[in-house]
Design a protein around this motif. Structure first.
Motif, short mmCIF file in Angstrom:
data_model
loop_
_atom_site.label_atom_id
_atom_site.label_comp_id
_atom_site.label_asym_id
_atom_site.label_seq_id
_atom_site.Cartn_x
_atom_site.Cartn_y
_atom_site.Cartn_z
N VAL A 90 0.83 -1.20 0.00
CA VAL A 90 0.00 0.00 0.00
C VAL A 90 0.87 1.25 0.00
N GLY A 91 1.88 1.24 0.82
CA GLY A 91 2.75 2.41 0.92
C GLY A 91 2.22 3.43 1.89
N ALA A 92 3.09 4.35 2.29
CA ALA A 92 2.72 5.35 3.28
C ALA A 92 1.66 6.30 2.74
N PHE A 93 1.74 6.65 1.45
CA PHE A 93 0.76 7.60 0.90
C PHE A 93 -0.64 7.01 0.93
N GLY A 94 -0.79 5.79 0.47
CA GLY A 94 -2.11 5.15 0.46
C GLY A 94 -2.69 4.99 1.85
N ALA A 95 -1.84 4.58 2.79
CA ALA A 95 -2.32 4.40 4.16
C ALA A 95 -2.74 5.72 4.78
N CYS A 96 -1.95 6.78 4.54
CA CYS A 96 -2.29 8.10 5.08
C CYS A 96 -3.57 8.64 4.45
N LEU A 97 -3.74 8.40 3.15
CA LEU A 97 -4.94 8.88 2.48
C LEU A 97 -6.18 8.21 3.04
N VAL A 98 -6.13 6.90 3.23
CA VAL A 98 -7.26 6.18 3.83
C VAL A 98 -7.55 6.72 5.23
N ALA A 99 -6.49 6.95 6.00
CA ALA A 99 -6.67 7.46 7.36
C ALA A 99 -7.33 8.84 7.35
N PHE A 100 -6.89 9.73 6.46
CA PHE A 100 -7.47 11.07 6.38
C PHE A 100 -8.94 11.02 5.97
N ILE A 101 -9.25 10.19 4.99
CA ILE A 101 -10.63 10.10 4.53
C ILE A 101 -11.53 9.58 5.64
N MET A 102 -11.12 8.51 6.28
CA MET A 102 -11.93 7.91 7.34
C MET A 102 -12.10 8.86 8.51
N PHE A 103 -11.02 9.54 8.88
CA PHE A 103 -11.04 10.44 10.03
C PHE A 103 -11.85 11.70 9.74
N GLU A 104 -11.55 12.34 8.61
CA GLU A 104 -12.21 13.61 8.30
C GLU A 104 -13.69 13.42 7.98
N ALA A 105 -14.06 12.22 7.51
CA ALA A 105 -15.47 11.96 7.20
C ALA A 105 -16.35 12.18 8.42
N ALA A 106 -15.83 11.89 9.61
CA ALA A 106 -16.61 12.07 10.83
C ALA A 106 -16.93 13.55 11.06
N TYR A 107 -15.99 14.42 10.74
CA TYR A 107 -16.20 15.86 10.92
C TYR A 107 -17.03 16.44 9.78
N PHE A 108 -16.76 16.00 8.56
CA PHE A 108 -17.56 16.46 7.43
C PHE A 108 -19.01 16.01 7.57
N CYS A 109 -19.22 14.84 8.17
CA CYS A 109 -20.57 14.33 8.39
C CYS A 109 -21.39 15.31 9.21
N GLU A 110 -20.83 15.81 10.28
CA GLU A 110 -21.57 16.73 11.14
C GLU A 110 -21.83 18.07 10.44
N ILE A 111 -20.87 18.49 9.60
CA ILE A 111 -21.08 19.73 8.86
C ILE A 111 -22.21 19.57 7.86
N VAL A 112 -22.19 18.45 7.13
CA VAL A 112 -23.23 18.19 6.13
C VAL A 112 -24.58 18.01 6.81
N ARG A 113 -24.60 17.29 7.91
CA ARG A 113 -25.87 17.06 8.63
C ARG A 113 -26.47 18.39 9.08
N ALA A 114 -25.63 19.28 9.60
CA ALA A 114 -26.13 20.59 10.02
C ALA A 114 -26.63 21.39 8.83
N GLY A 115 -25.93 21.27 7.69
CA GLY A 115 -26.37 21.98 6.50
C GLY A 115 -27.72 21.49 6.00
N ILE A 116 -27.92 20.18 6.04
CA ILE A 116 -29.20 19.62 5.60
C ILE A 116 -30.32 20.05 6.53
N GLN A 117 -30.06 20.01 7.83
CA GLN A 117 -31.09 20.38 8.80
C GLN A 117 -31.42 21.87 8.76
N ALA A 118 -30.50 22.67 8.17
CA ALA A 118 -30.76 24.12 8.07
C ALA A 118 -31.73 24.45 6.94
N ILE A 119 -31.97 23.50 6.04
CA ILE A 119 -32.91 23.73 4.95
C ILE A 119 -34.34 23.55 5.47
#
Length: 221
Positions: A90-119
């Motif tokens: 996989v290499g360091a780049f692939g592993a880091c990319l997966v980690a960033f996507i999985m981790f940041e998705a939790a924060y983006f989820c709350e942003i998107v959820r708040a945006g949807i609920q604001a409509i």
């Protein structure tokens, strides 16, 4: 302080910056996509789906990113071996990319959820009255408006991710900061190269923050 060696080292520094920007762009795109899916699951009337998404978000928001990067660096090859039955590098780049996507998705989820609920909820009812399915309502009516409202928050979270990319030094990935640190150590000018790297991070983050504030004013207008 002697910064004269920095221009000559720019090719190496730019290579590190290219890695940083690749991680940033792919991490944001993947994180927003996964985060949007998680947000829809959290808003689902199905309590099992909503519970799964809530557990995912709460888990990744409760652990440090450094731990996630290290864990995925060692875990991803084992997971691929279990799926494919072969040793897949996989290499360091692939592993880091997966980690960033999985981790940041939790924060983006709350942003998107708040945006949807604001409509306003009436828009969903109006779209369904026109014969749209739930998926069409979300894709054509709700999400476009929600993303417009939450664009400043998405940009602010992207700035945080840009700064967090410096954590990839733990798995030996040569990003911008690691390239500057390594070159500074070789030339015996560690302080100069680290100061320069700090100024670059500051300049990019400052400009992006100003852009986020302008977007926020535009959304509020």
């Amino acid at each position: 302080m002697d910064f004269s060696a920095i221009p000559a080292a720019w090719p190496i520094l730019w290579e590190g910056m290219a890695t940083t920007l690749q991680l940033l762009v792919l991490g944001v795109l993947g994180g927003v996509a996964l985060g949007t899916l998680l947000a829809l699951l959290r808003l689902s009337p199905n309590r099992w789906l909503a519970g799964f998404a809530a557990t995912y978000v709460n888990y990744f928001r409760s652990i440090p990113l450094l731990l996630v990067i290290t864990w995925f660096y060692f875990a991803v090859p084992f997971a691929l071996r279990a799926i494919t039955g072969e040793d897949t590098p996989v290499g360091a780049f692939g592993a880091c990319l997966v980690a960033f996507i999985m981790f940041e998705a939790a924060y983006f989820c709350e942003i998107v959820r708040a945006g949807i609920q604001a409509i306003p909820k009436g828009q969903m009812g109006a779209a369904q009255a026109l014969g749209m399915s739930y998926g069409q309502c979300m894709r054509l009516v709700i999400l476009p408006q929600a993303f417009r409202k939450m664009a400043p928050l998405l940009l602010q979270q992207s700035i945080i991710l840009f700064q967090d990319t410096s954590l990839v030094y733990t798995v030996g990935l040569m990003d911008f900061l690691n390239a500057a640190r390594s070159r500074g150590d070789i030339l015996g000018q560690a302080h100069e190269f680290l100061i320069f790297a700090g100024l670059v991070y500051f300049a990019i983050s400052f400009l992006a923050t100003r852009l986020a504030k302008r977007l926020q004013k535009g959304v509020a207008a």
